[in-house]
Design an enzyme around this catalytic site. Structure first.
Site, PDB file in Angstrom:
ATOM      1  N   GLU A  28     -56.771   6.435  16.337  1.00  0.00           N
ATOM      2  CA  GLU A  28     -57.668   7.551  15.716  1.00  0.00           C
ATOM      3  C   GLU A  28     -57.888   7.303  14.533  1.00  0.00           C
ATOM      4  O   GLU A  28     -57.340   6.193  13.189  1.00  0.00           O
ATOM      5  CB  GLU A  28     -56.023   8.451  15.564  1.00  0.00           C
ATOM      6  CG  GLU A  28     -57.139  10.142  15.026  1.00  0.00           C
ATOM      7  CD  GLU A  28     -56.436  10.973  14.709  1.00  0.00           C
ATOM      8  OE1 GLU A  28     -55.034  10.526  15.231  1.00  0.00           O
ATOM      9  OE2 GLU A  28     -57.041  11.618  14.517  1.00  0.00           O
ATOM     10  N   ALA A  38     -47.916   8.289  11.284  1.00  0.00           N
ATOM     11  CA  ALA A  38     -47.560   8.035  12.949  1.00  0.00           C
ATOM     12  C   ALA A  38     -49.091   8.768  13.143  1.00  0.00           C
ATOM     13  O   ALA A  38     -50.010   8.793  12.674  1.00  0.00           O
ATOM     14  CB  ALA A  38     -46.175   9.002  13.164  1.00  0.00           C
ATOM     15  N   MET A  39     -48.893   8.212  14.427  1.00  0.00           N
ATOM     16  CA  MET A  39     -50.483   8.502  15.850  1.00  0.00           C
ATOM     17  C   MET A  39     -49.409   8.982  16.697  1.00  0.00           C
ATOM     18  O   MET A  39     -48.409   8.040  17.217  1.00  0.00           O
ATOM     19  CB  MET A  39     -50.644   7.127  15.948  1.00  0.00           C
ATOM     20  CG  MET A  39     -51.482   7.404  16.528  1.00  0.00           C
ATOM     21  SD  MET A  39     -52.639   8.478  15.854  1.00  0.00           S
ATOM     22  CE  MET A  39     -53.614   9.517  17.073  1.00  0.00           C
ATOM     23  N   HIS A  61     -44.416  16.942  13.589  1.00  0.00           N
ATOM     24  CA  HIS A  61     -45.558  16.050  13.776  1.00  0.00           C
ATOM     25  C   HIS A  61     -46.240  16.526  15.041  1.00  0.00           C
ATOM     26  O   HIS A  61     -47.071  16.625  15.918  1.00  0.00           O
ATOM     27  CB  HIS A  61     -46.031  16.502  12.022  1.00  0.00           C
ATOM     28  CG  HIS A  61     -47.518  15.811  12.230  1.00  0.00           C
ATOM     29  ND1 HIS A  61     -48.023  17.291  11.845  1.00  0.00           N
ATOM     30  CD2 HIS A  61     -48.301  14.978  12.782  1.00  0.00           C
ATOM     31  CE1 HIS A  61     -49.334  16.632  11.823  1.00  0.00           C
ATOM     32  NE2 HIS A  61     -49.793  15.382  12.332  1.00  0.00           N
ATOM     33  N   GLU A  62     -45.815  14.768  15.158  1.00  0.00           N
ATOM     34  CA  GLU A  62     -46.030  13.537  16.498  1.00  0.00           C
ATOM     35  C   GLU A  62     -46.612  14.607  17.224  1.00  0.00           C
ATOM     36  O   GLU A  62     -46.836  14.780  18.369  1.00  0.00           O
ATOM     37  CB  GLU A  62     -45.946  12.860  15.957  1.00  0.00           C
ATOM     38  CG  GLU A  62     -46.157  11.447  14.833  1.00  0.00           C
ATOM     39  CD  GLU A  62     -47.700  11.741  14.440  1.00  0.00           C
ATOM     40  OE1 GLU A  62     -48.727  12.437  14.839  1.00  0.00           O
ATOM     41  OE2 GLU A  62     -48.336  12.446  12.897  1.00  0.00           O
TER      42      GLU A  62
HETATM   43  N1  ARG Z   1     -53.128  11.652  13.754  1.00  0.00           N
HETATM   44  C1  ARG Z   1     -52.766  11.272  13.014  1.00  0.00           C
HETATM   45  C2  ARG Z   1     -51.528  12.016  12.316  1.00  0.00           C
HETATM   46  O1  ARG Z   1     -50.393  12.682  12.748  1.00  0.00           O
HETATM   47  C3  ARG Z   1     -52.887  10.089  11.281  1.00  0.00           C
HETATM   48  C4  ARG Z   1     -54.141   8.918  12.002  1.00  0.00           C
HETATM   49  C5  ARG Z   1     -54.803   8.994  10.889  1.00  0.00           C
HETATM   50  N2  ARG Z   1     -55.013   7.653  11.105  1.00  0.00           N
HETATM   51  C6  ARG Z   1     -56.363   7.326  10.568  1.00  0.00           C
HETATM   52  N3  ARG Z   1     -57.122   6.432  10.605  1.00  0.00           N
HETATM   53  N4  ARG Z   1     -56.760   7.384   9.686  1.00  0.00           N
HETATM   54  O2  ARG Z   1     -52.168  12.641  11.011  1.00  0.00           O
HETATM   55 ZN    ZN Z   2     -51.708  14.852  12.024  1.00  0.00          ZN
END
Ligand code: ARG
Ligand code: ZN
Length: 868
Positions: free
Chosen positions: A128, A268-269, A303-304
């Site tokens: 992402e 985190a992702m 959150h994740e």
């Molecule tokens: N979607 C992730 C979150 O839980 C953040 C990922 C952001 N990564 C990035 N390379 N900007 O918030």
């Molecule tokens: Zn997020």
């Protein structure tokens, strides 16, 4: 193949929301084969594509070595496609196209930590928002959903081979290598693809969903960190239950995996079924990590996990909609955390973050709407505005609707859009339809920048026992967004009887009921007047309870009224807010400090006895950095520093022996639960630092004993800070002890770096010592942030020798890791508020940097920062 160079100018790189077009081809299935070798990785893919609209077949790709491309079994020759540094474009592609591609990539030398990269002995992905195009050519956009099958093959020295979904098959390839095949049955966009190759240990558990699905839970980390994964595991199970109970959302796969990695750009992702976490957001253990870190781990785990519904099953149509998933998911994790500790304290902590990061961002050159309408580099928009202000918008709607209607609204959203890639408009319409309340005016919050000012004014008429409250909103003009609209602003309020200290029952027709506990008034036009009757005394008004809207409130409180609210408000958040308002007046408007000091002296013994956690927050004195963000010109860091020091010294003197008595009476072991113990630990550390201000040398002995005897990281770090920041005789020895004790614990060493960099009298030499230390590592964002974050804690240092530190970092990271480089640079965005000569000096340094950088990330950030 013919390579066409892409000229890089901001004009041709800007993407606009208004230009959105549907993809011309969709992908039904993807088969990936990822073969990892020591000095390269081969990625083969088969995409079953189908035409949806007229247009070229476009596959996005960056930094890939293309080996071959076939369509429907026939190799393409160079004339049949156009290849440039961003994409492959195939004209006249057939409506049904089986596309086969082979590329070579280099995770072993990928320092950007985006796409597939090697971190120590581990290969992991971060896709992402646009990382998948660094793994292979693909329509890498969130509105293309597909079913992924992934074969991962590597040397047997990497026993763990993971990808999204269910494990179908494993096997050997010769004597040295092995493979695993995973299939993810859900349709997902490429940014949620993940794979992991490495040698990791695992903590296992399971969870049975409300639908009866038995889900295998696994957290992967290096062997010695496995005991530090238990809190995260418990938080995961708790989150799964919480989402069922509060949103009716059970989990949908048979397994859920989390992998901890020490080199990670962000927190985190949420990759489908295979989250990848920065170690700082998954490892939690009272012995090794602070209480604040433990709270953060639990909230990031939640959150994740919550993204599985708000983000993954319902995803974003395009990256302009980022706040659709992030704002909603942050709101959900904040609500979850409110259940973990006191709700008031959680709200205080969240608003503190909002005011320390989002408000300054929104008042400076990087200001943008939660849903921007253009960008050059989307990575630059993972901001406090998108996340935190995004969460506030959802909270305002939830406050207005009340629990039941908000739930009807979210149910409707899941009913309508499960499996789709949608927009902010889709969310607002679902919420409106489900609840029966028209929320369309809230779209304005998403579409325009700036923190509104809410001006309130009260008038009491003793003869009629009535109180008239007038409210008015205004927004500062914004060069890029000329047509600012009025916003719907929910104002939660309470009135108090100044004689008895009791809350009046509100008698006012304009208030909204909806099961909301506090009285809420919705200001949905520029200004309004509301009237309260039956008030025997001129009331003390408490406005924006629980911070019901992200606005700057201006109300002509007297200092005495604010002190009254500290003592009598029953809403813990507004007690805190009253002290903060009082403090801002003292520190920024030269009001006398005595009222504040008296109120603290009088109120705190009681609060400490009843709620140590809340008490610890009521001692908050806004940081110098936050105070600076309230000053728009001629900011002099020394002046703010001196005023703040003077206030803290006066408070310490006034409290006198009380600090020591309190310190000695606080008993961590006697606390009923983690959250109370956390409060006691925080208070002990506050008492220690106030005692140190009284010049009492015994305090260093107390601190040193606390440092040595405690096995808890919050207490140890609290004591170490007091020793180091006050140059106590024991400081050097304690720092050495800490270093040796935790030489193998990266997160603890981050603290060691941070504490030294955050020394109020740190010097350029001290920072140079830290950044040339053998344990300093520019390849590990956590370590970089520990020093730069520590430096940032003292604006005097930050705006003198710190500027060069940040500029050098940005220059280096521009090439090696531009995502992190641009983020760090954002911390200089308030340069324009400095007094001369620092203002011009910093400006020249930024301009000089501008001439030397290339990445879209850093260039776009600098362009915005310099356009003031
Ligand atoms: N979607 C992730 C979150 O839980 C953040 C990922 C952001 N990564 C990035 N390379 N900007 O918030
Ligand atoms: Zn997020």
């Amino acid at each position: 193949m013919n390579i066409v160079a892409n000229p890089v100018t901001e004009a041709n790189q800007t993407v606009y929301l208004k230009d959105y077009q549907k993809p011309s081809f969709l992908v039904d299935t993807v088969d990936l084969n990822i073969q990892v070798y020591a000095d390269y990785t081969k990625v083969s893919s088969i995409l079953s594509m189908q035409r949806q609209t007229a247009g070229d077949l476009v596959l996005l790709g960056r930094d890939l070595e293309l080996q071959s491309i076939k369509i429907n079994g026939v190799a393409l020759d160079a004339a049949e496609y156009q290849l440039d540094s961003e994409q492959i474009c195939i004209k006249n592609a057939p409506d049904i196209a089986k596309v086969e591609i082979e590329v070579i990539i280099h995770p072993e030398s990928n320092t950007m930590l985006e796409g597939l990269y090697q971190a120590g002995d581990l290969f992991v992905t971060q896709n992402e928002p646009e990382g998948f195009r660094k793994i292979t050519y693909y329509p890498d956009r969130p509105d293309v959903l597909s079913v992924f099958t992934t074969r991962v093959e590597a040397d047997k020295k990497y026993p763990v081979l993971l990808a999204n979904g269910n494990l179908l098959e494993t096997g050997e390839v010769g004597a040295e290598r092995h493979f695993a095949i995973w299939e993810d049955p859900t349709h997902k966009p490429s940014y949620l693809f993940a794979c992991v190759i490495g040698d990791l240990a695992v903590l296992k558990d399971h969870y049975v969903t409300s639908e009866g699905r038995n889900v295998a839970l696994e957290i992967y980390a290096i062997e010695k960190d496995i005991p530090k994964c238990q809190i995260a595991m418990n938080a995961l199970k708790h989150s799964m239950r919480w989402d069922e109970e509060h949103y009716g959302r059970p989990y949908d796969l048979d397994n859920y995996m989390i992998v901890a990695v020490s080199q990670f750009n962000m927190g985190a992702m949420e990759n489908k079924g295979l989250n990848i976490f920065n170690t700082s957001c998954v490892l939690a253990d009272e012995e090794y990590t602070t209480d604040a870190a433990i709270m953060r781990v639990q909230s990031v785990i939640a959150h994740e996990y919550f993204h599985n519904w708000t983000g993954n099953r319902i995803t974003c149509r395009d990256w302009f909609q980022l706040c659709l998933k992030e704002g909603l998911t942050v709101y959900r994790d904040q609500s979850f955390s409110e259940d973990l500790q006191s709700a008031a304290v959680q709200r205080i902590d969240d608003v503190e973050v909002l005011k320390a990061h989002q408000f300054p961002e929104d008042s400076g050159p990087l200001s943008h709407p939660p849903r921007p309408d253009h960008f050059v580099e989307i990575n630059n928009f993972y901001t406090a505005t998108v996340y935190e202000k995004g969460a506030e918008i959802n909270r305002m709607m939830a406050t207005l609707l009340g629990k039941e209607k908000f739930r009807q609204g979210t149910d409707e959203y899941f009913r309508r859009h499960d499996g789709q890639a949608v927009t902010v408009e889709d969310w607002i319409s679902s919420l409106s339809a489900g609840s029966g309340v028209d929320l369309s005016a809230f779209l304005n919050w998403y579409n325009q920048p700036g923190t509104p000012k809410l001006t309130a004014h009260g008038e009491y008429d003793a003869s009629t026992q009535r109180y008239r409250l007038s409210l008015e909103q205004s927004l500062k003009a914004h060069a890029k967004y000329p047509n600012l609209k009025d916003l719907p602003i929910p104002v939660a309020l309470a009135l108090f009887n100044p004689k008895t200290g009791e809350q009046y029952t509100l008698n006012c027709a304009a208030l909204i009921e909806n099961g909301v506990k506090d009285g809420v008034y919705l200001l949905d036009q520029q200004s309004a007047v509301i009237e309260f009757s039956g008030l025997s005394e001129q009331p003390v008004v408490s406005l924006l309870r629980n911070f019901s809207a992200p606005v700057n409130l201006e109300f002509n409180y007297s200092d005495a009224e604010l002190a009254f609210l500290l003592q009598h408000e029953t809403n813990g958040f507004n007690q805190w807010q009253a002290t903060q308002t009082l403090l801002e007046r003292i520190l920024l408007e030269d009001h006398p400090a005595q009222i504040y000091i008296d109120a603290i002296k009088q109120t705190m013994p009681n609060v400490i006895a009843q709620d140590p956690l809340l008490a610890s927050r009521l001692f908050d004195v806004a940081s110098e950095g936050y105070l600076a963000s309230r000053i728009d010109q001629d900011y002099q860091p020394e002046v703010v520093h001196e005023k703040r020091e003077a206030l803290l010294n006066a408070l310490a003197t006034a409290l006198g022996e009380f600090c020591k008595e309190t310190y000695l009476s606080l008993d961590v072991a006697a606390q009923a639960d983690f959250s109370q113990a956390m409060g006691v630990r925080a208070l002990k550390n506050i008492m220690l630092s106030l005692m140190a201000r009284q010049g009492d040398h015994q305090v260093f002995d107390l601190a040193h004993t606390q440092y040595q005897d405690s096995s808890n990281m919050s207490e140890r770090v609290g004591a170490l800070k007091v020793l180091v920041w006050n140059d106590a005789p024991q400081a050097e020895q304690a720092l050495q002890d800490f270093y040796h004790r935790y030489s193998d614990e990266a997160l603890a060493l981050d603290q060691w770096f941070m504490i030294q960099a955050a020394h109020p009298k740190a010097t350029a030499e001290r920072i140079a010592y830290l950044t040339s230390h053998a344990d300093y590592d520019l390849g590990t964002p956590n370590r970089i942030r520990s020093v730069s974050g520590g430096l940032n804690a003292n604006p005097i240092n930050m705006w003198s020798f710190g500027v060069a530190h940040f500029i050098d970092l940005a220059k280096y990271l521009d090439e090696k890791n531009p995502i992190v480089g641009a983020r760090l640079l954002q911390q200089l965005s308030r340069w324009y508020s400095l007094a001369e000569p620092q203002r011009s000096q910093t400006q020249s340094a930024l301009q000089a940097l501008h001439a030397q950088v290339k990445s879209k990330n850093v260039v776009e950030t600098l362009n915005s920062m310099l356009a003031v």
